[in-house]
Design a protein around this motif. Structure first.
Motif, PDB file in Angstrom:
ATOM      1  N   THR A  58     -37.574   0.637  50.875  1.00  0.00           N
ATOM      2  CA  THR A  58     -37.679   0.156  52.252  1.00  0.00           C
ATOM      3  C   THR A  58     -37.221  -1.286  52.368  1.00  0.00           C
ATOM      4  N   SER A  59     -37.675  -2.135  51.468  1.00  0.00           N
ATOM      5  CA  SER A  59     -37.286  -3.549  51.544  1.00  0.00           C
ATOM      6  C   SER A  59     -35.785  -3.702  51.347  1.00  0.00           C
ATOM      7  N   LEU A  60     -35.199  -2.946  50.427  1.00  0.00           N
ATOM      8  CA  LEU A  60     -33.758  -3.009  50.216  1.00  0.00           C
ATOM      9  C   LEU A  60     -33.015  -2.606  51.484  1.00  0.00           C
ATOM     10  N   GLU A  61     -33.421  -1.526  52.109  1.00  0.00           N
ATOM     11  CA  GLU A  61     -32.764  -1.080  53.345  1.00  0.00           C
ATOM     12  C   GLU A  61     -32.872  -2.142  54.437  1.00  0.00           C
ATOM     13  N   LEU A  62     -34.041  -2.737  54.570  1.00  0.00           N
ATOM     14  CA  LEU A  62     -34.234  -3.766  55.595  1.00  0.00           C
ATOM     15  C   LEU A  62     -33.446  -5.030  55.277  1.00  0.00           C
ATOM     16  N   PHE A  63     -33.506  -5.471  54.034  1.00  0.00           N
ATOM     17  CA  PHE A  63     -32.753  -6.665  53.644  1.00  0.00           C
ATOM     18  C   PHE A  63     -31.253  -6.455  53.848  1.00  0.00           C
ATOM     19  N   ALA A  64     -30.759  -5.274  53.471  1.00  0.00           N
ATOM     20  CA  ALA A  64     -29.319  -4.994  53.579  1.00  0.00           C
ATOM     21  C   ALA A  64     -28.873  -4.886  55.031  1.00  0.00           C
ATOM     22  N   SER A  65     -29.719  -4.354  55.883  1.00  0.00           N
ATOM     23  CA  SER A  65     -29.300  -4.149  57.273  1.00  0.00           C
ATOM     24  C   SER A  65     -29.557  -5.350  58.175  1.00  0.00           C
ATOM     25  N   LYS A  66     -30.648  -6.063  57.938  1.00  0.00           N
ATOM     26  CA  LYS A  66     -31.012  -7.164  58.836  1.00  0.00           C
ATOM     27  C   LYS A  66     -30.952  -8.540  58.193  1.00  0.00           C
ATOM     28  N   GLY A  67     -30.857  -8.574  56.877  1.00  0.00           N
ATOM     29  CA  GLY A  67     -30.838  -9.846  56.175  1.00  0.00           C
ATOM     30  C   GLY A  67     -32.232 -10.258  55.733  1.00  0.00           C
ATOM     31  N   TYR A  68     -32.278 -10.929  54.614  1.00  0.00           N
ATOM     32  CA  TYR A  68     -33.538 -11.362  54.011  1.00  0.00           C
ATOM     33  C   TYR A  68     -34.374 -12.188  54.974  1.00  0.00           C
ATOM     34  N   HIS A  69     -33.773 -13.147  55.626  1.00  0.00           N
ATOM     35  CA  HIS A  69     -34.516 -14.095  56.455  1.00  0.00           C
ATOM     36  C   HIS A  69     -35.055 -13.478  57.745  1.00  0.00           C
ATOM     37  N   ALA A  70     -34.491 -12.366  58.166  1.00  0.00           N
ATOM     38  CA  ALA A  70     -34.932 -11.736  59.412  1.00  0.00           C
ATOM     39  C   ALA A  70     -36.088 -10.759  59.202  1.00  0.00           C
ATOM     40  N   ILE A  71     -36.466 -10.537  57.954  1.00  0.00           N
ATOM     41  CA  ILE A  71     -37.492  -9.552  57.623  1.00  0.00           C
ATOM     42  C   ILE A  71     -38.743 -10.259  57.103  1.00  0.00           C
ATOM     43  N   SER A  72     -39.895  -9.774  57.530  1.00  0.00           N
ATOM     44  CA  SER A  72     -41.164 -10.317  57.043  1.00  0.00           C
ATOM     45  C   SER A  72     -41.855  -9.284  56.152  1.00  0.00           C
ATOM     46  N   VAL A  73     -42.856  -9.727  55.432  1.00  0.00           N
ATOM     47  CA  VAL A  73     -43.667  -8.818  54.625  1.00  0.00           C
ATOM     48  C   VAL A  73     -44.298  -7.766  55.533  1.00  0.00           C
ATOM     49  N   ARG A  74     -44.732  -8.183  56.673  1.00  0.00           N
ATOM     50  CA  ARG A  74     -45.327  -7.239  57.637  1.00  0.00           C
ATOM     51  C   ARG A  74     -44.316  -6.159  58.038  1.00  0.00           C
ATOM     52  N   ASP A  75     -43.057  -6.559  58.280  1.00  0.00           N
ATOM     53  CA  ASP A  75     -42.007  -5.594  58.625  1.00  0.00           C
ATOM     54  C   ASP A  75     -41.820  -4.562  57.509  1.00  0.00           C
ATOM     55  N   ILE A  76     -41.788  -5.053  56.283  1.00  0.00           N
ATOM     56  CA  ILE A  76     -41.590  -4.166  55.134  1.00  0.00           C
ATOM     57  C   ILE A  76     -42.763  -3.206  54.998  1.00  0.00           C
ATOM     58  N   ALA A  77     -43.958  -3.746  55.051  1.00  0.00           N
ATOM     59  CA  ALA A  77     -45.155  -2.909  54.911  1.00  0.00           C
ATOM     60  C   ALA A  77     -45.195  -1.833  55.996  1.00  0.00           C
ATOM     61  N   LYS A  78     -44.916  -2.234  57.217  1.00  0.00           N
ATOM     62  CA  LYS A  78     -44.940  -1.282  58.327  1.00  0.00           C
ATOM     63  C   LYS A  78     -43.888  -0.188  58.130  1.00  0.00           C
ATOM     64  N   ALA A  79     -42.654  -0.572  57.805  1.00  0.00           N
ATOM     65  CA  ALA A  79     -41.579   0.403  57.616  1.00  0.00           C
ATOM     66  C   ALA A  79     -41.842   1.312  56.410  1.00  0.00           C
ATOM     67  N   ALA A  80     -42.521   0.786  55.390  1.00  0.00           N
ATOM     68  CA  ALA A  80     -42.828   1.578  54.192  1.00  0.00           C
ATOM     69  C   ALA A  80     -44.064   2.445  54.377  1.00  0.00           C
ATOM     70  N   GLY A  81     -44.797   2.195  55.452  1.00  0.00           N
ATOM     71  CA  GLY A  81     -46.012   2.968  55.700  1.00  0.00           C
ATOM     72  C   GLY A  81     -47.147   2.608  54.768  1.00  0.00           C
ATOM     73  N   VAL A  82     -47.184   1.332  54.364  1.00  0.00           N
ATOM     74  CA  VAL A  82     -48.261   0.856  53.495  1.00  0.00           C
ATOM     75  C   VAL A  82     -48.873  -0.389  54.128  1.00  0.00           C
ATOM     76  N   SER A  83     -50.027  -0.749  53.647  1.00  0.00           N
ATOM     77  CA  SER A  83     -50.656  -1.972  54.137  1.00  0.00           C
ATOM     78  C   SER A  83     -50.016  -3.175  53.444  1.00  0.00           C
ATOM     79  N   GLU A  84     -50.164  -4.333  54.038  1.00  0.00           N
ATOM     80  CA  GLU A  84     -49.673  -5.549  53.389  1.00  0.00           C
ATOM     81  C   GLU A  84     -50.381  -5.762  52.063  1.00  0.00           C
ATOM     82  N   ALA A  85     -51.656  -5.413  52.005  1.00  0.00           N
ATOM     83  CA  ALA A  85     -52.425  -5.546  50.761  1.00  0.00           C
ATOM     84  C   ALA A  85     -51.803  -4.686  49.656  1.00  0.00           C
ATOM     85  N   ALA A  86     -51.373  -3.478  50.004  1.00  0.00           N
ATOM     86  CA  ALA A  86     -50.735  -2.602  49.019  1.00  0.00           C
ATOM     87  C   ALA A  86     -49.431  -3.213  48.524  1.00  0.00           C
ATOM     88  N   LEU A  87     -48.699  -3.822  49.417  1.00  0.00           N
ATOM     89  CA  LEU A  87     -47.456  -4.472  49.040  1.00  0.00           C
ATOM     90  C   LEU A  87     -47.731  -5.626  48.071  1.00  0.00           C
TER      91      LEU A  87
END
Length: 190
Positions: free
Chosen positions: A17-46
């Motif tokens: 999920t993070s790779l897909e987000l980083f590749a499509s939107k760029g590292y700086h445009a993505i937050s940990v919250r974005d990754i966790a939400k898109a991956a379907g996990v909690s931030e704590a799990a991440l």
């Protein structure tokens, strides 16, 4: 590139999920919250798997660069002239882009802020430098400052890939583009 996702369960999902987000939107445009939400996990799990976004990006970038460098070492071991090796690197890089577009796109976009964080031994430019130096020593490549050659060569090879998602409508078919880049490399070093 496949080694990135050999993990089971949530870590694999987070990495993909993070790779897909980083590749499509760029590292700086993505937050940990974005990754966790898109991956379907909690931030704590991440955070169980990674210290944060930079740690995750560095993990992915290091794996991609390490795998790429191993492939370049195989090309370097081939019994070819230096220019042929450099053209084989172009072919490999373009083939990898077609097979792993997110990975290559992420590596291209991230190299400027993650490069200094990866170990020296996995950096591919050392192999390219070796090939160019050997080519100059054998008279196959005109004598020139090696880092100037590396800069020009990697620019010719990588810039079209970095720009391909944005300008694919005006660039030639991917196979033709790969052939034109190899031809340009041959002309560069003649």
């Amino acid at each position: 590139m496949k080694q990135l996702f050999l993990h089971d369960g949530k870590k694999s999902i987070i990495l993909k999920t993070s790779l897909e987000l980083f590749a499509s939107k760029g590292y700086h445009a993505i937050s940990v919250r974005d990754i966790a939400k898109a991956a379907g996990v909690s931030e704590a799990a991440l955070y169980k798997h990674f210290k944060g976004k930079e740690d995750m990006a560095l993990y992915i970038f290091s794996a991609i660069i390490s795998e790429y460098t191993k492939k370049l070492e195989l090309i370097d071991a081939e019994d070819h002239e230096a220019v042929n090796k450099l053209c084989r690197i172009v072919e490999l890089t373009y083939d990898l882009y077609q097979e792993y577009p997110n990975e290559i796109r992420f590596a291209l976009l991230s190299q400027y802020f993650l490069w200094d964080m990866v170990e020296e031994e996995i950096k591919p430019h050392f192999i390219i430098r070796k090939i160019i130096n050997e080519g100059m020593d054998r008279g196959e490549i005109p004598r020139q400052e090696v880092y100037l050659w590396i800069t020009i060569y990697t620019g010719i090879m990588l810039q079209p890939l970095a720009q391909y998602p944005y300008f694919h409508d005006v660039l030639p078919d991917f196979h033709i583009l790969k052939t034109k880049i190899s031809s340009s490399v041959r002309k560069l070093f003649s």
